[in-house]
Design a protein around this motif. Structure first.
Motif, PDB file in Angstrom:
ATOM      1  N   VAL A 299      -0.428  -4.662  -4.593  1.00 55.43           N
ATOM      2  CA  VAL A 299       0.764  -4.208  -3.875  1.00 55.43           C
ATOM      3  C   VAL A 299       1.241  -2.882  -4.458  1.00 55.43           C
ATOM      4  O   VAL A 299       1.534  -1.934  -3.724  1.00 55.43           O
ATOM      5  N   LEU A 300       1.296  -2.806  -5.792  1.00 56.10           N
ATOM      6  CA  LEU A 300       1.731  -1.574  -6.446  1.00 56.10           C
ATOM      7  C   LEU A 300       0.781  -0.422  -6.147  1.00 56.10           C
ATOM      8  O   LEU A 300       1.212   0.690  -5.868  1.00 56.10           O
TER       9      LEU A 300
ATOM     10  N   CYS B 111       9.036  -6.066  -7.715  1.00 59.18           N
ATOM     11  CA  CYS B 111       8.276  -6.322  -6.490  1.00 59.18           C
ATOM     12  C   CYS B 111       9.240  -6.467  -5.303  1.00 59.18           C
ATOM     13  O   CYS B 111       8.999  -5.924  -4.225  1.00 59.18           O
TER      14      CYS B 111
ATOM     15  N   ARG C  46      -0.032  -8.633  -7.334  1.00 55.53           N
ATOM     16  CA  ARG C  46       1.052  -7.665  -7.525  1.00 55.53           C
ATOM     17  C   ARG C  46       0.500  -6.276  -7.815  1.00 55.53           C
ATOM     18  O   ARG C  46       1.061  -5.282  -7.383  1.00 55.53           O
TER      19      ARG C  46
ATOM     20  N   GLN D 190       9.522  -4.284  -1.801  1.00 57.32           N
ATOM     21  CA  GLN D 190       9.484  -4.932  -0.490  1.00 57.32           C
ATOM     22  C   GLN D 190      10.708  -4.548   0.324  1.00 57.32           C
ATOM     23  O   GLN D 190      10.607  -4.245   1.521  1.00 57.32           O
TER      24      GLN D 190
END
Length: 92
Positions: free
Chosen positions: A5-6, A83, A2, A87
Motif C-alpha cells: 500500500v505504501l 495506514c 501494508r 486511506q
C-alpha cells in the motif's frame, strides 16, 4: 500488505510532481542505501535527479502523506494509524 500500500501510494503521489527530481525521505538506517541506489539509477535514466534525506521513518511517512516527498523510506512497518491516514487522504 501494508508495504505494498505504501509503495503504491508513493508511486501515485510521485506522479503529481512536475519537475524531474525524485525526493526520497525517511529512515536514517536506509539513507545510505537510497543514495547508492540513486547513484546507480541516475546514469541509466538521466532524466531524473534524486534528493535523498534521512530524518527517520516517521518523518518519511509523514512527508509522503503531506505531499513533501515522492518516496518514503521506512525501516519499520507502517503503523495502523498511518495506514488509516493514507486511506482517508486517497478517499477525499
Amino acid at each position: 500488505m501494508r508495504f505494498l500500500v505504501l509503495l503504491l501510494l508513493s508511486i501515485l503521489y510521485s506522479c503529481k510532481y512536475t519537475n524531474d527530481t525524485i525526493k526520497i525521505k525517511g529512515s536514517d538506517t536506509e539513507v545510505n542505501l537510497s543514495v547508492l541506489l540513486a547513484e546507480q539509477f541516475h546514469p541509466k535514466i538521466r532524466k531524473y535527479w534524486f534528493s535523498v534525506s534521512g530524518g527517520g521513518s516517521g518523518l518519511g511517512i509523514a512527508s509522503l502523506l503531506n505531499g513533501n516527498t515522492n518516496i518514503a523510506n521506512s525501516s519499520r512497518r507502517i503503523k495502523p494509524q498511518e495506514c488509516s491516514l493514507f486511506q482517508e487522504k486517497t478517499l477525499s
